[in-house]
Write an enzyme that holds these catalytic residues in place. Structure first.
Site, mmCIF file in Angstrom:
data_model
loop_
_atom_site.group_PDB
_atom_site.id
_atom_site.type_symbol
_atom_site.label_atom_id
_atom_site.label_comp_id
_atom_site.label_asym_id
_atom_site.label_seq_id
_atom_site.Cartn_x
_atom_site.Cartn_y
_atom_site.Cartn_z
ATOM 1 N NE ARG A 106 46.791 39.179 -3.275
ATOM 2 C CZ ARG A 106 46.514 39.584 -2.040
ATOM 3 N NH1 ARG A 106 45.649 38.925 -1.295
ATOM 4 N NH2 ARG A 106 47.115 40.640 -1.553
ATOM 5 C CE LYS B 267 3.888 -1.398 6.205
ATOM 6 N NZ LYS B 267 2.452 -1.655 6.351
ATOM 7 N NE ARG C 52 -1.988 -2.305 3.193
ATOM 8 C CZ ARG C 52 -2.438 -2.849 4.319
ATOM 9 N NH1 ARG C 52 -3.636 -2.553 4.779
ATOM 10 N NH2 ARG C 52 -1.670 -3.683 5.012
ATOM 11 C CG ASN D 204 -5.237 -6.535 16.573
ATOM 12 O OD1 ASN D 204 -4.549 -6.354 17.569
ATOM 13 N ND2 ASN D 204 -4.891 -7.352 15.578
ATOM 14 N N GLY E 56 -8.288 -4.698 12.239
ATOM 15 C CA GLY E 56 -9.028 -5.866 12.689
ATOM 16 C C GLY E 56 -9.970 -5.441 13.814
ATOM 17 C CD GLU F 121 -7.040 -8.705 10.273
ATOM 18 O OE1 GLU F 121 -6.556 -7.756 9.634
ATOM 19 O OE2 GLU F 121 -6.964 -8.785 11.512
ATOM 20 N N GLY G 189 1.621 -13.901 5.946
ATOM 21 C CA GLY G 189 0.788 -13.322 6.990
ATOM 22 C C GLY G 189 1.516 -13.135 8.305
HETATM 23 C C1 UD1 Z 1 -2.604 -6.103 11.162
HETATM 24 C C2 UD1 Z 1 -3.609 -6.970 11.942
HETATM 25 C C3 UD1 Z 1 -4.859 -6.149 12.186
HETATM 26 C C4 UD1 Z 1 -4.494 -4.906 12.974
HETATM 27 C C5 UD1 Z 1 -3.408 -4.094 12.269
HETATM 28 C C6 UD1 Z 1 -2.898 -3.036 13.210
HETATM 29 C C7 UD1 Z 1 -3.311 -9.327 11.352
HETATM 30 C C8 UD1 Z 1 -3.822 -10.457 10.549
HETATM 31 N N1 UD1 Z 1 -3.919 -8.155 11.188
HETATM 32 O O1 UD1 Z 1 -3.202 -5.797 9.917
HETATM 33 O O2 UD1 Z 1 -5.804 -6.923 12.932
HETATM 34 O O3 UD1 Z 1 -5.640 -4.117 13.200
HETATM 35 O O4 UD1 Z 1 -2.299 -4.946 11.914
HETATM 36 O O5 UD1 Z 1 -2.056 -2.108 12.584
HETATM 37 O O6 UD1 Z 1 -2.381 -9.505 12.116
HETATM 38 N N2 UD1 Z 1 4.311 -8.812 8.177
HETATM 39 C C9 UD1 Z 1 5.297 -9.763 8.032
HETATM 40 N N3 UD1 Z 1 5.058 -10.845 7.252
HETATM 41 C C10 UD1 Z 1 3.873 -11.052 6.616
HETATM 42 C C11 UD1 Z 1 2.860 -10.072 6.768
HETATM 43 C C12 UD1 Z 1 3.108 -8.969 7.551
HETATM 44 O O7 UD1 Z 1 6.382 -9.640 8.592
HETATM 45 O O8 UD1 Z 1 3.725 -12.087 5.954
HETATM 46 C C13 UD1 Z 1 4.588 -7.601 8.991
HETATM 47 C C14 UD1 Z 1 4.572 -6.331 8.158
HETATM 48 O O9 UD1 Z 1 5.884 -5.998 7.733
HETATM 49 C C15 UD1 Z 1 4.012 -5.287 9.102
HETATM 50 C C16 UD1 Z 1 3.202 -6.087 10.126
HETATM 51 O O10 UD1 Z 1 3.580 -7.455 9.953
HETATM 52 O O11 UD1 Z 1 5.041 -4.605 9.778
HETATM 53 C C17 UD1 Z 1 1.686 -5.937 9.922
HETATM 54 O O12 UD1 Z 1 1.345 -6.380 8.625
HETATM 55 P P1 UD1 Z 1 0.220 -5.663 7.762
HETATM 56 O O13 UD1 Z 1 0.090 -6.405 6.491
HETATM 57 O O14 UD1 Z 1 0.462 -4.214 7.699
HETATM 58 O O15 UD1 Z 1 -1.072 -5.962 8.651
HETATM 59 P P2 UD1 Z 1 -2.431 -5.128 8.676
HETATM 60 O O16 UD1 Z 1 -3.219 -5.442 7.468
HETATM 61 O O17 UD1 Z 1 -2.163 -3.711 8.967
HETATM 62 CA CA CA Z 2 -0.291 -2.552 9.058
#
Ligand code: UD1
Ligand code: CA
Length: 443
Positions: free
Chosen positions: A419, A23, A16, A166, A137, A151, A77
């Site tokens: 100079r 990021k 995003r 969350n 979430g 979510e 995830g």
């Molecule tokens: C996540 C939460 C959501 C919460 C929000 C708060 C979950 C499923 N969702 O959503 O409930 O409200 O954060 O800000 O946990 N990351 C990894 N590996 C991955 C995916 C993500 O390391 O495979 C890391 C990302 O770098 C990031 C963090 O986890 O720093 C959160 O990931 P992101 O995809 O931003 O989660 P949200 O959709 O914001």
């Molecule tokens: Ca996030």
């Protein structure tokens, strides 16, 4: 807290943000997001901090050093990311705190409250009640315990109206966590392993998840550039208020940009439009005039900098020294009472106490391959428009004549002039004019 271990999830692609960079390396008040999280963890004094990154995220690895890292092979995830950290925490006791690399502003007291709650129940999470829950979430509760986190993409319209969300940060009993993570299944709209699903899994183990509420300005997540800009704006306001509270004058606070670690002493005056990059300390009574750009510099008591000064990292400006308009200082020390008031470049140099650097002086520190050092002693006078070609030493009390290009060392109290002499021919102009006029009339 020696029985505490932290995991920071930072392997996500950050789609995003629409960026080619990770990021969590986006800067907030001059410091990468992930580094803010590391600092918050460090404040708790945990035994271990493991950051989960993706293969090739070398910048992130550098930013979190010397702490441990774990690699998440595929970004499946947040639950899968947490699992990737477990080998680094094999056999640990106590509690594991899981943080998100994109929730940078969480503070020590909030994390402490979360850890306390987890010590009582075995599992706790941070939540916030906010006006616009979009993107987060949703937290479903019963008798003040969390039953489920849904979510946005999996939520029904009714669930979407829930405003308790969350923050993404959990703390769990170390002995139980691995089992819960292993039980996660990617059965949801995004086909991901959601960390949030450990709430339901723990419930089957008879462990209820408690939630601790924190303020939105600490717990906001950063997914997009507009959220980054919003967080930056709020943080800048906080840093401005802090500087004012600590006794600095900001003539136009909204135009002062701070880094997280900027330190201003008492009675420091900051004029409009000043940028403080990382690593700037300003001692009491110093003045930073308008439109100055400062990074990595220690500015001494009562010094005067700017307007329109640029100071680059690894520099030091002594007490009472003056750095004036259009002066650039780079990796240099300007000692107490020294002055460089106009249009100069001082690179890789030490300028001794009370020396005076004339307008237009350039220290030529680069030969196209290497940077070379220059040492200028105390009480030296460098005439305007001089070029000092490094490496070079100018002894105490020496003079350099205006317009000189100096390439050899100058002993103490000597005069160096390099100079061509100025020549004056009496009446030359009049003769010239008469000759040219006559020539023209003849044509
Ligand atoms: C996540 C939460 C959501 C919460 C929000 C708060 C979950 C499923 N969702 O959503 O409930 O409200 O954060 O800000 O946990 N990351 C990894 N590996 C991955 C995916 C993500 O390391 O495979 C890391 C990302 O770098 C990031 C963090 O986890 O720093 C959160 O990931 P992101 O995809 O931003 O989660 P949200 O959709 O914001
Ligand atoms: Ca996030």
């Amino acid at each position: 807290m020696t029985d505490l271990h932290c995991i920071i999830l930072a392997a996500g692609k950050g789609t995003r943000m629409k960026s080619d960079k990770p990021k969590v390396m986006a800067p907030l008040a001059g410091i990468p997001l992930v580094k803010h999280v590391v600092t918050a963890c460090e404040s708790l004094g945990p035994k271990t901090i493991v950051t989960v990154i993706a293969d090739g995220m070398d910048d992130v690895a550098k930013a979190v050093a010397p702490h441990k890292m774990a690699i998440q092979q595929k970004q499946l995830g947040t639950g899968d990311a947490a699992k990737a950290a477990m080998p680094a925490l094999k056999g640990t006791k106590g509690h594991i705190l899981i943080l998100l690399g994109d929730v940078p502003l969480v503070t020590h007291p909030t994390l402490e409250a979360l850890v306390e709650a987890a010590r009582e129940t075995g599992l706790a999470m941070l939540a916030m009640d906010i006006a616009d829950p979009t993107g987060y979430g949703r937290v479903l509760t019963e008798d003040n315990f969390v039953t489920e986190i849904i979510e946005e993409k999996d939520a029904s319209p009714e669930q979407k109206s829930v405003t308790l969300v969350n923050a993404g940060i959990f703390c769990a009993d170390a002995k139980k966590l691995e089992g819960w993570l292993n039980a996660l299944k990617p059965e949801n709209a995004q086909k991901e392993y959601y960390l949030t699903d450990i709430v339901k899994i723990a419930a089957k183990d008879g462990i209820k998840c408690e939630y601790v509420e924190g303020p939105e300005h600490e717990l906001r997540g950063i997914n997009s550039r507009s959220q980054l800009a919003e967080a930056e704006g709020e943080l800048q306001n906080f840093l401005r208020a802090r500087a004012l509270h600590e006794g600095a004058t900001l003539l136009d606070p909204m135009t002062t940009y701070f880094s997280m670690d900027t330190q201003l002493g008492r009675d420091v005056v900051v004029e409009p439009n000043v940028f403080f990059g990382p690593g700037v300390t300003v001692a009491d009574n110093a003045t930073i005039h308008a439109f100055s750009h400062l990074e990595g510099v220690k500015i001494g008591e009562g010094a005067s900098v700017g307007p329109f000064a640029r100071i680059r990292p690894h520099s030091e400006i002594g007490a009472g020294a003056t750095i004036g308009n259009f002066v650039e200082v780079n990796r240099s020390t300007v000692k107490a009472g020294a002055k460089s008031k106009h249009v100069s470049y001082l690179g890789d140099a030490t300028i001794g106490e009370k020396s005076n650097i004339g307008a237009g002086t350039v220290i030529a520190n680069y030969d196209g391959f290497n940077k070379q050092e220059t040492t200028i002693g105390k009480g030296v006078f460098i005439g305007s428009n001089s070029t000092v070609v490094a490496p070079l030493t100018v002894g105490d009390g020496a003079y350099i004549g205006a317009g000189s290009t100096v390439t050899t060392n100058v002993p103490a109290d000597a005069l160096a002039v390099a100079r061509s002499r100025s020549v004056v021919r009496d009446g030359w102009a009049e003769t010239y004019r008469t000759k040219k006029q006559t020539e023209k009339e003849k044509k």
